[in-house]
Design an enzyme around this catalytic site. Sequence first.
Site, short mmCIF file in Angstrom:
data_model
loop_
_atom_site.label_atom_id
_atom_site.label_comp_id
_atom_site.label_asym_id
_atom_site.label_seq_id
_atom_site.Cartn_x
_atom_site.Cartn_y
_atom_site.Cartn_z
N SER A 1 39.64 40.53 27.27
CA SER A 1 40.45 40.97 28.37
C SER A 1 40.25 40.28 29.82
O SER A 1 41.13 39.96 30.41
CB SER A 1 40.25 42.50 28.68
OG SER A 1 38.62 42.74 28.84
N ASP B 1 37.63 31.30 24.76
CA ASP B 1 38.60 32.59 25.16
C ASP B 1 39.60 31.87 25.99
O ASP B 1 40.78 32.42 25.65
CB ASP B 1 37.85 33.81 25.71
CG ASP B 1 36.53 34.26 24.90
OD1 ASP B 1 36.31 33.79 23.83
OD2 ASP B 1 35.66 34.69 25.62
C1 GLA Z 1 32.03 35.20 24.56
C2 GLA Z 1 32.34 34.01 25.39
C3 GLA Z 1 32.85 32.63 24.33
C4 GLA Z 1 31.87 32.59 23.21
C5 GLA Z 1 31.83 33.92 22.48
C6 GLA Z 1 30.91 34.01 21.34
O1 GLA Z 1 33.59 35.63 24.04
O2 GLA Z 1 33.10 34.05 26.42
O3 GLA Z 1 32.81 31.49 25.14
O4 GLA Z 1 30.66 31.93 23.59
O5 GLA Z 1 31.14 34.88 23.46
O6 GLA Z 1 31.11 33.34 20.25
#
Ligand code: GLA
Length: 389
Positions: free
Chosen positions: A135, A180
């Site tokens: 989010s 993300d």
């Molecule tokens: C979170 C972080 C990502 C990644 C994941 C684990 O979502 O924001 O960058 O490291 O954890 O894969």
Amino acid sequence: MSERAAPTRGGEMRERATREFATRFGAPPAFVARAPGRVNLIGDHTDYNDGFVLPMAIDRAVWIALRPRPDEHVSVHSPDFGETLELDLADDTRGEGWGEYIRGIAWALRQSGRTVRGWDGVVTSDVPIGAGLSSSAALEVAAARAFAASGSFSWEPSEMALLAQRAENEWVGVSCGIMDQLISATGEAGHATLIDCRSLAARAVRLPTDMAVVVLDTATRRGLTGTAYNERRSQCDAAATALGVKKLRDVDLGTFEKRAENLDSVMRRRARHVITENARVLAAADALVACDVHAVGRLMNESHASLRDDFEVSRDELDIMVEIAAALPGCHGARITGAGFGGCAIAIVDGDAAGVFAAEVARLYERATSLRPLIYLCAADRGASIERL
Ligand code: GLA
């Protein structure tokens, strides 16, 4: 009750933002920006090791209805939080709360040499908060799209994702990787994306149309700002140094096995997760291309065991959810998705079994834990967009 097979709510979220905008600001918005949340099919805790990930943007997003302003001020209302924030973009003092994601983006854009102009806006979202569906990355990327519209600069998806990551790392103070923000900015409808987190090279991988992606929210939460995530990052970096490489991405399993005695047992397990997970991501992408959903599921099950035993980012509720899901008819595999410690697991299921699966997994999980889960059937959606009204 569980929520399942919810219709796409994007239209509703967009309407809510534009309607609320007209009520608050007395005129329709000039633009509507949208940036999706994500689920990761496989490849967790690999991005900050320069490794591989296979996420997809989902049909749940943050929407911002906005009207540019000539000054460096953002006036933004969230009906969900029942709050209006007045953000002075020229002020570099860090604060607290959801407005920091917007201020952080403005700061990162200025750092990149861009002229930042403010806006009046209303933000709505149907990405569950803190569940592991990104989010915050969705809010950052939506804010970046809003600033690109108000400042009239061009939208470069990968560059904007890097700026959003910088805002999260340096302004918000969470040492996340690039996954993300990048998938929120660049996702493709109907596809997952295989991303090389070193080069940022990305390849869209079509999802079989008869495969359903089901997100299983355990109704437990984690704080990403907590020390556990950052601690895992440091352990990986220490393992890479001990193995004589820049990042764990640079080690294959054979080399690791030869040199593993240089590592203490915690570092050895962290490194083994990352190294085997990278191999699983590449194998899963190949299996998807071959429409071998069963093989993808097996790799997901292996990924969960590795995250649980070697990387130690699971918890009882996630393990229970995954075990229940994996045993149900039509399910090919299940695993933690995202950082872990709480939040969501993910399962891939035969499309025609998905409805019964969702109801059953919710019922059995609630019976086992007394927690009421939320079950989302997610479609792969396109990355961030802007609409001029
Ligand atoms: C979170 C972080 C990502 C990644 C994941 C684990 O979502 O924001 O960058 O490291 O954890 O894969």
